[in-house]
Motif scaffolding. Structure first.
Motif, short mmCIF file in Angstrom:
data_model
loop_
_atom_site.label_atom_id
_atom_site.label_comp_id
_atom_site.label_asym_id
_atom_site.label_seq_id
_atom_site.Cartn_x
_atom_site.Cartn_y
_atom_site.Cartn_z
N PRO A 111 0.80 -1.23 0.00
CA PRO A 111 0.00 0.00 0.00
C PRO A 111 0.83 1.27 0.00
O PRO A 111 0.53 2.23 -0.72
CB PRO A 111 -0.84 -0.12 1.28
N THR A 112 1.90 1.30 0.79
CA THR A 112 2.75 2.50 0.86
C THR A 112 3.46 2.75 -0.46
O THR A 112 3.52 3.88 -0.96
CB THR A 112 3.78 2.36 1.99
N ILE A 113 4.01 1.70 -1.04
CA ILE A 113 4.70 1.86 -2.32
C ILE A 113 3.72 2.29 -3.40
O ILE A 113 4.02 3.20 -4.20
CB ILE A 113 5.42 0.56 -2.71
N ALA A 114 2.54 1.68 -3.42
CA ALA A 114 1.54 2.06 -4.43
C ALA A 114 1.14 3.53 -4.29
O ALA A 114 0.98 4.24 -5.29
CB ALA A 114 0.32 1.16 -4.30
N GLU A 115 0.99 3.98 -3.05
CA GLU A 115 0.62 5.38 -2.82
C GLU A 115 1.72 6.32 -3.30
O GLU A 115 1.44 7.34 -3.95
CB GLU A 115 0.35 5.59 -1.33
N ARG A 116 2.98 5.98 -3.03
CA ARG A 116 4.08 6.87 -3.42
C ARG A 116 4.35 6.83 -4.92
O ARG A 116 4.73 7.83 -5.51
CB ARG A 116 5.33 6.51 -2.62
N VAL A 117 4.14 5.68 -5.53
CA VAL A 117 4.32 5.59 -6.98
C VAL A 117 3.21 6.34 -7.70
O VAL A 117 3.44 6.96 -8.75
CB VAL A 117 4.38 4.11 -7.42
N GLY A 118 2.01 6.29 -7.15
CA GLY A 118 0.92 7.10 -7.68
C GLY A 118 0.54 6.79 -9.11
O GLY A 118 0.13 7.70 -9.86
N GLY A 119 0.66 5.55 -9.53
CA GLY A 119 0.23 5.17 -10.87
C GLY A 119 1.16 5.58 -11.99
O GLY A 119 0.82 5.43 -13.17
N ARG A 120 2.35 6.08 -11.65
CA ARG A 120 3.26 6.53 -12.71
C ARG A 120 3.83 5.38 -13.53
O ARG A 120 4.13 5.53 -14.71
CB ARG A 120 4.39 7.37 -12.10
N VAL A 121 4.00 4.22 -12.91
CA VAL A 121 4.42 3.01 -13.62
C VAL A 121 3.62 1.85 -13.05
O VAL A 121 3.11 1.92 -11.92
CB VAL A 121 5.93 2.73 -13.46
N PRO A 122 3.49 0.76 -13.79
CA PRO A 122 2.78 -0.41 -13.25
C PRO A 122 3.56 -1.05 -12.11
O PRO A 122 4.79 -1.01 -12.08
CB PRO A 122 2.67 -1.34 -14.45
N ILE A 123 2.81 -1.63 -11.19
CA ILE A 123 3.39 -2.35 -10.06
C ILE A 123 2.99 -3.81 -10.16
O ILE A 123 1.80 -4.14 -10.18
CB ILE A 123 2.90 -1.78 -8.72
#
Length: 445
Positions: free
Chosen positions: A358-370
Protein backbone atom coordinates in the motif's frame (compact mmCIF):
# COMPACT_ATOMS: atom_id res chain seq x y z
CA UNK A 1 1.26 4.67 -27.85
CA UNK A 2 -1.44 2.61 -29.51
CA UNK A 3 -2.43 -0.48 -27.63
CA UNK A 4 -2.09 -3.88 -29.21
CA UNK A 5 -3.90 -7.05 -28.30
CA UNK A 6 -2.08 -9.55 -26.14
CA UNK A 7 -3.92 -12.36 -27.92
CA UNK A 8 -5.99 -12.71 -31.11
CA UNK A 9 -9.28 -12.89 -29.15
CA UNK A 10 -10.83 -10.02 -27.21
CA UNK A 11 -9.01 -10.00 -23.84
CA UNK A 12 -12.08 -9.05 -21.83
CA UNK A 13 -14.16 -11.77 -23.48
CA UNK A 14 -11.44 -14.34 -22.79
CA UNK A 15 -11.81 -13.89 -19.04
CA UNK A 16 -15.59 -13.79 -18.84
CA UNK A 17 -17.21 -16.80 -17.26
CA UNK A 18 -13.92 -18.46 -16.33
CA UNK A 19 -15.21 -19.47 -12.89
CA UNK A 20 -18.44 -20.89 -14.29
CA UNK A 21 -16.55 -22.89 -16.90
CA UNK A 22 -14.01 -24.16 -14.36
CA UNK A 23 -16.63 -25.35 -11.89
CA UNK A 24 -18.81 -26.81 -14.64
CA UNK A 25 -15.90 -28.76 -16.12
CA UNK A 26 -14.93 -30.18 -12.74
CA UNK A 27 -18.45 -31.14 -11.64
CA UNK A 28 -19.47 -32.61 -15.00
CA UNK A 29 -16.33 -34.74 -15.09
CA UNK A 30 -17.14 -35.84 -11.56
CA UNK A 31 -20.28 -37.59 -12.85
CA UNK A 32 -17.91 -40.05 -14.51
CA UNK A 33 -15.78 -40.33 -11.42
CA UNK A 34 -13.03 -38.10 -12.81
CA UNK A 35 -11.39 -35.75 -10.35
CA UNK A 36 -9.06 -32.82 -11.08
CA UNK A 37 -5.50 -33.74 -12.08
CA UNK A 38 -4.16 -31.53 -9.30
CA UNK A 39 -5.70 -30.69 -5.92
CA UNK A 40 -7.65 -27.43 -5.85
CA UNK A 41 -6.90 -26.73 -2.17
CA UNK A 42 -3.54 -24.97 -1.91
CA UNK A 43 -2.22 -26.99 1.04
CA UNK A 44 -3.27 -30.25 -0.62
CA UNK A 45 -1.56 -29.08 -3.81
CA UNK A 46 1.73 -28.61 -1.97
CA UNK A 47 1.37 -31.96 -0.23
CA UNK A 48 0.75 -33.71 -3.56
CA UNK A 49 3.80 -32.02 -5.05
CA UNK A 50 5.93 -33.22 -2.14
CA UNK A 51 4.93 -36.80 -3.03
CA UNK A 52 5.44 -36.31 -6.77
CA UNK A 53 8.84 -34.60 -6.67
CA UNK A 54 12.20 -35.88 -5.52
CA UNK A 55 13.34 -34.72 -2.10
CA UNK A 56 15.91 -32.43 -3.75
CA UNK A 57 13.40 -30.94 -6.19
CA UNK A 58 10.77 -30.26 -3.53
CA UNK A 59 13.34 -28.70 -1.20
CA UNK A 60 14.58 -26.41 -3.96
CA UNK A 61 11.10 -25.27 -5.03
CA UNK A 62 9.34 -25.07 -1.69
CA UNK A 63 12.19 -23.99 0.56
CA UNK A 64 13.09 -20.58 1.86
CA UNK A 65 15.96 -18.85 3.60
CA UNK A 66 16.98 -19.66 7.17
CA UNK A 67 14.10 -20.78 9.37
CA UNK A 68 11.70 -19.78 6.55
CA UNK A 69 10.06 -17.06 8.63
CA UNK A 70 9.80 -14.81 5.57
CA UNK A 71 7.91 -17.52 3.67
CA UNK A 72 5.48 -17.78 6.57
CA UNK A 73 5.21 -14.01 6.98
CA UNK A 74 4.38 -13.52 3.31
CA UNK A 75 1.43 -15.88 3.61
CA UNK A 76 0.32 -14.60 7.02
CA UNK A 77 0.16 -11.03 5.73
CA UNK A 78 -2.85 -11.90 3.57
CA UNK A 79 -4.69 -13.05 6.70
CA UNK A 80 -4.59 -9.52 8.04
CA UNK A 81 -7.05 -8.37 5.36
CA UNK A 82 -10.67 -9.34 4.80
CA UNK A 83 -12.79 -8.99 1.67
CA UNK A 84 -15.77 -6.73 2.40
CA UNK A 85 -18.78 -7.98 0.38
CA UNK A 86 -21.41 -5.63 -1.04
CA UNK A 87 -24.54 -7.54 -2.18
CA UNK A 88 -27.48 -6.52 -4.40
CA UNK A 89 -25.29 -5.37 -7.25
CA UNK A 90 -25.55 -6.70 -10.78
CA UNK A 91 -22.42 -8.85 -11.19
CA UNK A 92 -23.74 -11.08 -13.95
CA UNK A 93 -20.99 -9.89 -16.29
CA UNK A 94 -17.44 -9.58 -14.98
CA UNK A 95 -14.22 -8.46 -16.63
CA UNK A 96 -10.78 -9.48 -15.33
CA UNK A 97 -8.79 -7.65 -18.00
CA UNK A 98 -6.17 -4.98 -17.29
CA UNK A 99 -3.81 -2.68 -19.18
CA UNK A 100 -0.18 -3.73 -18.78
CA UNK A 101 2.90 -2.75 -20.81
CA UNK A 102 0.87 -1.18 -23.58
CA UNK A 103 -1.49 -4.11 -24.08
CA UNK A 104 -4.90 -5.16 -22.84
CA UNK A 105 -4.42 -8.45 -20.99
CA UNK A 106 -7.23 -10.95 -20.29
CA UNK A 107 -6.37 -11.14 -16.59
CA UNK A 108 -4.14 -9.42 -14.00
CA UNK A 109 -2.08 -12.60 -13.52
CA UNK A 110 1.54 -13.20 -14.56
CA UNK A 111 3.63 -16.30 -14.04
CA UNK A 112 6.74 -15.42 -12.05
CA UNK A 113 10.15 -16.64 -13.21
CA UNK A 114 11.04 -20.00 -11.67
CA UNK A 115 14.35 -21.60 -12.49
CA UNK A 116 15.39 -25.22 -12.96
CA UNK A 117 11.89 -26.45 -13.75
CA UNK A 118 13.42 -29.62 -15.18
CA UNK A 119 13.53 -30.70 -11.55
CA UNK A 120 9.72 -30.80 -11.65
CA UNK A 121 9.12 -32.09 -15.20
CA UNK A 122 11.20 -32.98 -18.25
CA UNK A 123 9.38 -30.41 -20.45
CA UNK A 124 10.00 -27.71 -17.84
CA UNK A 125 9.68 -24.19 -19.31
CA UNK A 126 8.15 -25.50 -22.55
CA UNK A 127 5.18 -26.99 -20.71
CA UNK A 128 4.74 -23.86 -18.57
CA UNK A 129 4.84 -21.60 -21.63
CA UNK A 130 2.20 -23.63 -23.46
CA UNK A 131 -0.10 -23.68 -20.44
CA UNK A 132 0.29 -19.94 -19.88
CA UNK A 133 -0.35 -19.14 -23.54
CA UNK A 134 -3.53 -21.22 -23.57
CA UNK A 135 -4.97 -18.98 -20.83
CA UNK A 136 -3.59 -15.66 -22.10
CA UNK A 137 -1.28 -15.28 -19.08
CA UNK A 138 2.15 -13.69 -19.66
CA UNK A 139 5.05 -15.94 -18.64
CA UNK A 140 8.26 -14.48 -17.24
CA UNK A 141 11.10 -16.62 -18.58
CA UNK A 142 13.72 -17.38 -15.97
CA UNK A 143 17.38 -16.60 -16.56
CA UNK A 144 17.90 -20.01 -14.91
CA UNK A 145 15.71 -21.86 -17.39
CA UNK A 146 16.06 -25.47 -18.44
CA UNK A 147 15.51 -24.60 -22.12
CA UNK A 148 16.86 -21.65 -24.15
CA UNK A 149 14.46 -18.76 -24.63
CA UNK A 150 14.28 -19.46 -28.34
CA UNK A 151 12.95 -22.96 -27.68
CA UNK A 152 10.31 -21.54 -25.34
CA UNK A 153 9.27 -19.07 -28.06
CA UNK A 154 8.91 -21.90 -30.56
CA UNK A 155 6.91 -24.00 -28.09
CA UNK A 156 4.33 -21.23 -27.52
CA UNK A 157 4.72 -18.67 -30.34
CA UNK A 158 1.45 -16.90 -29.49
CA UNK A 159 2.22 -16.54 -25.79
CA UNK A 160 3.16 -13.27 -24.12
CA UNK A 161 6.62 -13.42 -22.55
CA UNK A 162 8.90 -11.32 -20.37
CA UNK A 163 12.54 -12.14 -19.66
CA UNK A 164 14.14 -12.13 -16.23
CA UNK A 165 17.77 -11.03 -16.08
CA UNK A 166 20.11 -11.96 -13.26
CA UNK A 167 22.75 -9.28 -13.70
CA UNK A 168 25.89 -11.24 -14.59
CA UNK A 169 29.46 -10.27 -13.79
CA UNK A 170 30.00 -10.10 -17.58
CA UNK A 171 28.47 -7.04 -19.26
CA UNK A 172 29.01 -8.70 -22.65
CA UNK A 173 26.91 -11.65 -21.49
CA UNK A 174 24.18 -9.35 -20.13
CA UNK A 175 24.01 -7.52 -23.45
CA UNK A 176 23.85 -10.79 -25.36
CA UNK A 177 21.06 -12.22 -23.20
CA UNK A 178 18.97 -9.07 -23.57
CA UNK A 179 19.55 -8.97 -27.31
CA UNK A 180 18.33 -12.54 -27.57
CA UNK A 181 15.30 -11.75 -25.39
CA UNK A 182 14.31 -8.91 -27.68
CA UNK A 183 14.87 -11.00 -30.81
CA UNK A 184 12.79 -13.87 -29.41
CA UNK A 185 9.74 -11.67 -28.82
CA UNK A 186 9.91 -10.89 -25.12
CA UNK A 187 7.93 -7.77 -24.23
CA UNK A 188 9.96 -6.53 -21.28
CA UNK A 189 13.06 -7.20 -19.20
CA UNK A 190 12.68 -8.00 -15.50
CA UNK A 191 15.96 -7.19 -13.75
CA UNK A 192 16.07 -9.18 -10.52
CA UNK A 193 17.89 -7.22 -7.82
CA UNK A 194 17.74 -9.44 -4.74
CA UNK A 195 19.86 -12.42 -5.79
CA UNK A 196 23.30 -10.85 -6.11
CA UNK A 197 24.23 -13.31 -3.35
CA UNK A 198 22.68 -16.77 -2.98
CA UNK A 199 20.42 -16.93 0.07
CA UNK A 200 21.09 -19.23 3.03
CA UNK A 201 18.66 -21.96 1.97
CA UNK A 202 18.68 -24.51 4.74
CA UNK A 203 16.76 -27.28 2.97
CA UNK A 204 19.21 -27.27 0.05
CA UNK A 205 22.19 -27.06 2.38
CA UNK A 206 21.00 -30.03 4.44
CA UNK A 207 20.76 -32.06 1.24
CA UNK A 208 24.08 -30.62 -0.06
CA UNK A 209 22.26 -30.04 -3.34
CA UNK A 210 22.51 -27.11 -5.74
CA UNK A 211 21.18 -27.96 -9.22
CA UNK A 212 23.51 -25.59 -11.04
CA UNK A 213 26.54 -27.64 -9.99
CA UNK A 214 24.99 -30.46 -12.00
CA UNK A 215 24.54 -28.28 -15.09
CA UNK A 216 20.81 -27.92 -14.49
CA UNK A 217 19.07 -24.59 -15.03
CA UNK A 218 21.84 -23.01 -17.11
CA UNK A 219 20.39 -23.44 -20.61
CA UNK A 220 20.14 -19.68 -21.22
CA UNK A 221 23.90 -19.54 -20.63
CA UNK A 222 25.15 -22.60 -22.50
CA UNK A 223 23.10 -21.55 -25.54
CA UNK A 224 24.62 -18.07 -25.54
CA UNK A 225 27.60 -17.32 -27.85
CA UNK A 226 29.24 -14.96 -25.37
CA UNK A 227 29.02 -17.51 -22.58
CA UNK A 228 30.35 -20.23 -24.87
CA UNK A 229 33.37 -18.07 -25.59
CA UNK A 230 33.91 -17.52 -21.86
CA UNK A 231 33.85 -21.29 -21.39
CA UNK A 232 36.42 -21.85 -24.12
CA UNK A 233 38.68 -19.18 -22.65
CA UNK A 234 38.41 -20.72 -19.21
CA UNK A 235 39.09 -24.20 -20.54
CA UNK A 236 42.31 -23.24 -22.27
CA UNK A 237 43.45 -20.59 -19.77
CA UNK A 238 46.91 -20.95 -18.32
CA UNK A 239 45.61 -20.64 -14.76
CA UNK A 240 42.76 -23.09 -15.25
CA UNK A 241 44.42 -25.63 -12.96
CA UNK A 242 44.72 -23.08 -10.16
CA UNK A 243 41.03 -22.20 -10.50
CA UNK A 244 39.88 -25.82 -10.71
CA UNK A 245 37.73 -27.10 -7.84
CA UNK A 246 39.18 -29.80 -5.60
CA UNK A 247 38.69 -33.35 -6.88
CA UNK A 248 35.43 -35.03 -5.97
CA UNK A 249 35.13 -38.24 -4.02
CA UNK A 250 34.06 -40.86 -6.54
CA UNK A 251 30.65 -42.23 -5.56
CA UNK A 252 27.65 -43.44 -7.59
CA UNK A 253 26.05 -40.01 -7.17
CA UNK A 254 29.22 -38.27 -8.36
CA UNK A 255 29.29 -40.48 -11.44
CA UNK A 256 25.62 -39.76 -12.13
CA UNK A 257 26.27 -36.03 -11.80
CA UNK A 258 29.20 -36.30 -14.20
CA UNK A 259 27.06 -38.06 -16.79
CA UNK A 260 24.36 -35.40 -16.42
CA UNK A 261 26.91 -32.63 -16.91
CA UNK A 262 28.24 -34.44 -19.98
CA UNK A 263 24.75 -34.67 -21.46
CA UNK A 264 24.07 -31.02 -20.76
CA UNK A 265 27.42 -30.11 -22.29
CA UNK A 266 26.21 -30.63 -25.85
CA UNK A 267 25.53 -26.90 -26.26
CA UNK A 268 29.16 -25.99 -25.60
CA UNK A 269 30.88 -29.00 -27.19
CA UNK A 270 28.76 -29.24 -30.32
CA UNK A 271 28.27 -33.00 -29.93
CA UNK A 272 25.57 -35.05 -28.26
CA UNK A 273 27.95 -37.94 -27.62
CA UNK A 274 28.02 -38.49 -23.85
CA UNK A 275 31.28 -40.41 -24.22
CA UNK A 276 33.01 -37.52 -26.00
CA UNK A 277 31.57 -34.97 -23.58
CA UNK A 278 32.82 -37.00 -20.61
CA UNK A 279 36.35 -36.70 -22.01
CA UNK A 280 35.98 -33.00 -22.90
CA UNK A 281 36.87 -30.33 -20.32
CA UNK A 282 34.18 -27.98 -21.71
CA UNK A 283 31.05 -29.30 -19.92
CA UNK A 284 32.66 -29.00 -16.49
CA UNK A 285 34.17 -25.66 -17.49
CA UNK A 286 30.65 -24.47 -18.38
CA UNK A 287 29.44 -25.20 -14.85
CA UNK A 288 32.43 -23.47 -13.26
CA UNK A 289 32.09 -20.49 -15.61
CA UNK A 290 28.43 -20.14 -14.69
CA UNK A 291 29.23 -20.22 -10.98
CA UNK A 292 31.82 -17.48 -11.56
CA UNK A 293 29.69 -15.09 -13.62
CA UNK A 294 26.14 -15.77 -12.35
CA UNK A 295 25.84 -12.59 -10.30
CA UNK A 296 27.72 -9.52 -9.16
CA UNK A 297 27.50 -8.28 -5.55
CA UNK A 298 28.92 -4.93 -6.64
CA UNK A 299 25.79 -3.99 -8.64
CA UNK A 300 24.57 -0.45 -7.81
CA UNK A 301 21.97 2.02 -9.06
CA UNK A 302 24.54 3.58 -11.35
CA UNK A 303 24.91 0.32 -13.29
CA UNK A 304 21.27 0.23 -14.34
CA UNK A 305 21.85 2.78 -17.10
CA UNK A 306 23.77 0.11 -19.01
CA UNK A 307 20.58 -1.87 -19.52
CA UNK A 308 19.20 0.97 -21.64
CA UNK A 309 22.17 0.52 -23.94
CA UNK A 310 21.60 -3.22 -24.20
CA UNK A 311 17.88 -3.22 -25.03
CA UNK A 312 14.99 -1.06 -26.17
CA UNK A 313 12.50 -3.19 -24.21
CA UNK A 314 10.69 -1.80 -21.14
CA UNK A 315 12.68 -2.44 -17.95
CA UNK A 316 11.03 -3.61 -14.72
CA UNK A 317 13.00 -3.81 -11.45
CA UNK A 318 12.15 -6.90 -9.40
CA UNK A 319 13.01 -7.09 -5.70
CA UNK A 320 11.79 -3.68 -4.53
CA UNK A 321 10.51 -3.76 -0.92
CA UNK A 322 11.33 -0.29 0.40
CA UNK A 323 9.30 2.80 -0.61
CA UNK A 324 12.48 4.88 -0.98
CA UNK A 325 13.84 2.37 -3.47
CA UNK A 326 10.59 2.55 -5.42
CA UNK A 327 11.01 6.32 -5.77
CA UNK A 328 14.66 5.89 -6.73
CA UNK A 329 13.57 3.43 -9.41
CA UNK A 330 11.21 6.05 -10.80
CA UNK A 331 14.04 8.58 -10.80
CA UNK A 332 16.13 6.06 -12.74
CA UNK A 333 13.43 6.01 -15.42
CA UNK A 334 12.37 2.39 -15.19
CA UNK A 335 9.12 1.26 -16.77
CA UNK A 336 7.78 -0.81 -13.89
CA UNK A 337 8.34 -1.94 -10.29
CA UNK A 338 8.04 -5.53 -9.11
CA UNK A 339 7.51 -5.78 -5.36
CA UNK A 340 9.06 -9.07 -4.26
CA UNK A 341 11.23 -10.66 -1.59
CA UNK A 342 11.88 -13.68 -3.83
CA UNK A 343 9.18 -15.67 -2.10
CA UNK A 344 11.19 -15.66 1.11
CA UNK A 345 14.09 -17.51 -0.51
CA UNK A 346 16.77 -14.88 0.08
CA UNK A 347 16.54 -13.33 3.57
CA UNK A 348 15.09 -14.92 6.68
CA UNK A 349 12.71 -12.66 8.63
CA UNK A 350 12.51 -10.11 5.82
CA UNK A 351 9.67 -7.63 5.39
CA UNK A 352 6.57 -9.36 3.98
CA UNK A 353 5.73 -7.81 0.64
CA UNK A 354 2.02 -7.25 1.26
CA UNK A 355 2.88 -5.05 4.23
CA UNK A 356 4.71 -2.56 2.01
CA UNK A 357 2.49 -2.74 -1.07
CA UNK A 358 0.00 0.00 0.00
CA UNK A 359 2.75 2.50 0.86
CA UNK A 360 4.70 1.86 -2.32
CA UNK A 361 1.54 2.06 -4.43
CA UNK A 362 0.62 5.38 -2.82
CA UNK A 363 4.08 6.87 -3.42
CA UNK A 364 4.32 5.59 -6.98
CA UNK A 365 0.92 7.10 -7.68
CA UNK A 366 0.23 5.17 -10.87
CA UNK A 367 3.26 6.53 -12.71
CA UNK A 368 4.42 3.01 -13.62
CA UNK A 369 2.78 -0.41 -13.25
CA UNK A 370 3.39 -2.35 -10.06
CA UNK A 371 3.76 -6.12 -10.18
CA UNK A 372 3.41 -7.95 -6.86
CA UNK A 373 4.51 -11.40 -5.71
CA UNK A 374 5.52 -13.48 -2.65
CA UNK A 375 2.99 -15.43 -0.63
CA UNK A 376 0.43 -15.59 -3.46
CA UNK A 377 -1.36 -18.94 -3.43
CA UNK A 378 -4.96 -18.40 -4.53
CA UNK A 379 -7.44 -16.11 -6.25
CA UNK A 380 -8.50 -14.24 -3.12
CA UNK A 381 -4.84 -13.27 -2.66
CA UNK A 382 -4.90 -11.67 -6.10
CA UNK A 383 -8.04 -9.76 -5.09
CA UNK A 384 -6.39 -8.39 -1.95
CA UNK A 385 -3.15 -7.38 -3.68
CA UNK A 386 -5.02 -5.67 -6.51
CA UNK A 387 -7.22 -3.81 -4.04
CA UNK A 388 -4.11 -2.61 -2.21
CA UNK A 389 -2.58 -1.11 -5.34
CA UNK A 390 -0.95 -3.78 -7.48
CA UNK A 391 -1.40 -3.50 -11.23
CA UNK A 392 -0.69 -7.19 -11.79
CA UNK A 393 0.09 -10.14 -9.55
CA UNK A 394 2.62 -12.91 -10.19
CA UNK A 395 2.16 -16.55 -9.21
CA UNK A 396 5.17 -18.74 -8.45
CA UNK A 397 5.37 -21.95 -6.42
CA UNK A 398 1.79 -23.21 -7.06
CA UNK A 399 2.29 -23.56 -10.80
CA UNK A 400 5.54 -25.44 -10.26
CA UNK A 401 3.62 -27.85 -8.03
CA UNK A 402 1.11 -28.38 -10.82
CA UNK A 403 3.97 -28.97 -13.25
CA UNK A 404 5.50 -31.61 -11.02
CA UNK A 405 2.19 -33.42 -10.51
CA UNK A 406 0.74 -33.38 -14.03
CA UNK A 407 3.01 -31.50 -16.43
CA UNK A 408 1.48 -28.92 -18.77
CA UNK A 409 -2.07 -29.94 -17.83
CA UNK A 410 -1.21 -29.50 -14.16
CA UNK A 411 0.07 -25.97 -14.74
CA UNK A 412 -3.05 -25.13 -16.71
CA UNK A 413 -5.35 -26.39 -13.97
CA UNK A 414 -3.53 -24.51 -11.22
CA UNK A 415 -3.63 -21.24 -13.15
CA UNK A 416 -7.26 -21.79 -14.16
CA UNK A 417 -8.21 -22.42 -10.52
CA UNK A 418 -6.51 -19.24 -9.32
CA UNK A 419 -8.25 -17.16 -11.98
CA UNK A 420 -11.61 -18.82 -11.33
CA UNK A 421 -11.42 -18.02 -7.63
CA UNK A 422 -10.47 -14.43 -8.43
CA UNK A 423 -13.50 -14.15 -10.71
CA UNK A 424 -15.82 -15.62 -8.05
CA UNK A 425 -14.39 -13.37 -5.34
CA UNK A 426 -14.82 -10.35 -7.60
CA UNK A 427 -18.49 -11.14 -8.21
CA UNK A 428 -19.40 -12.21 -4.68
CA UNK A 429 -17.85 -9.03 -3.28
CA UNK A 430 -20.07 -6.93 -5.54
CA UNK A 431 -17.57 -5.91 -8.25
CA UNK A 432 -17.57 -6.41 -11.98
CA UNK A 433 -14.06 -5.37 -13.04
CA UNK A 434 -10.52 -5.18 -11.70
CA UNK A 435 -10.59 -1.42 -12.25
CA UNK A 436 -13.26 -1.09 -9.53
CA UNK A 437 -11.04 -2.53 -6.82
CA UNK A 438 -9.65 -0.22 -4.14
CA UNK A 439 -9.02 -0.13 -0.41
CA UNK A 440 -12.75 0.13 0.23
CA UNK A 441 -13.12 -3.46 -1.03
CA UNK A 442 -11.18 -4.62 2.04
CA UNK A 443 -11.34 -4.40 5.80
CA UNK A 444 -8.36 -4.86 8.15
CA UNK A 445 -8.78 -8.15 10.01
Amino acid sequence: MAQRSAAPDDPAAASRGISRRAQSDIYRAGISGIRPRVPVDTDALEAAARKALSAEAFAYVAGGAGAERTVAANRAAFGRWQVWPRPLRDVSSRDLSIDFLGARRPTPLLLAPLGVMEMAHAEADLAVARAAASLGVPYTLSNQASFPMEDVRDAAPDGARLFQLYWSASDELNASLLGRAEASGCEAVVVTLDTHLLGWRTRDLDLAYLPFTRAMGIAQYTSDPVFQQLVRERSRGTDAAADAPPPLKITPKAVAAGVRIARKGAAVTGTTSVHENLRSPLPRAAVETFLDVFSTPSLTWGDLAKARQWTSLPIILKGIVHPDDAIRALDAGVDGIWISNHGGRQIDQSVPTLEVLPTIAERVGGRVPIVFDSGVRQGSHLFIALALGATAVALGRPYSYGLGIAGEAGVREVVRNVLAELDITLGLSGHTSIAELGRDALRPA
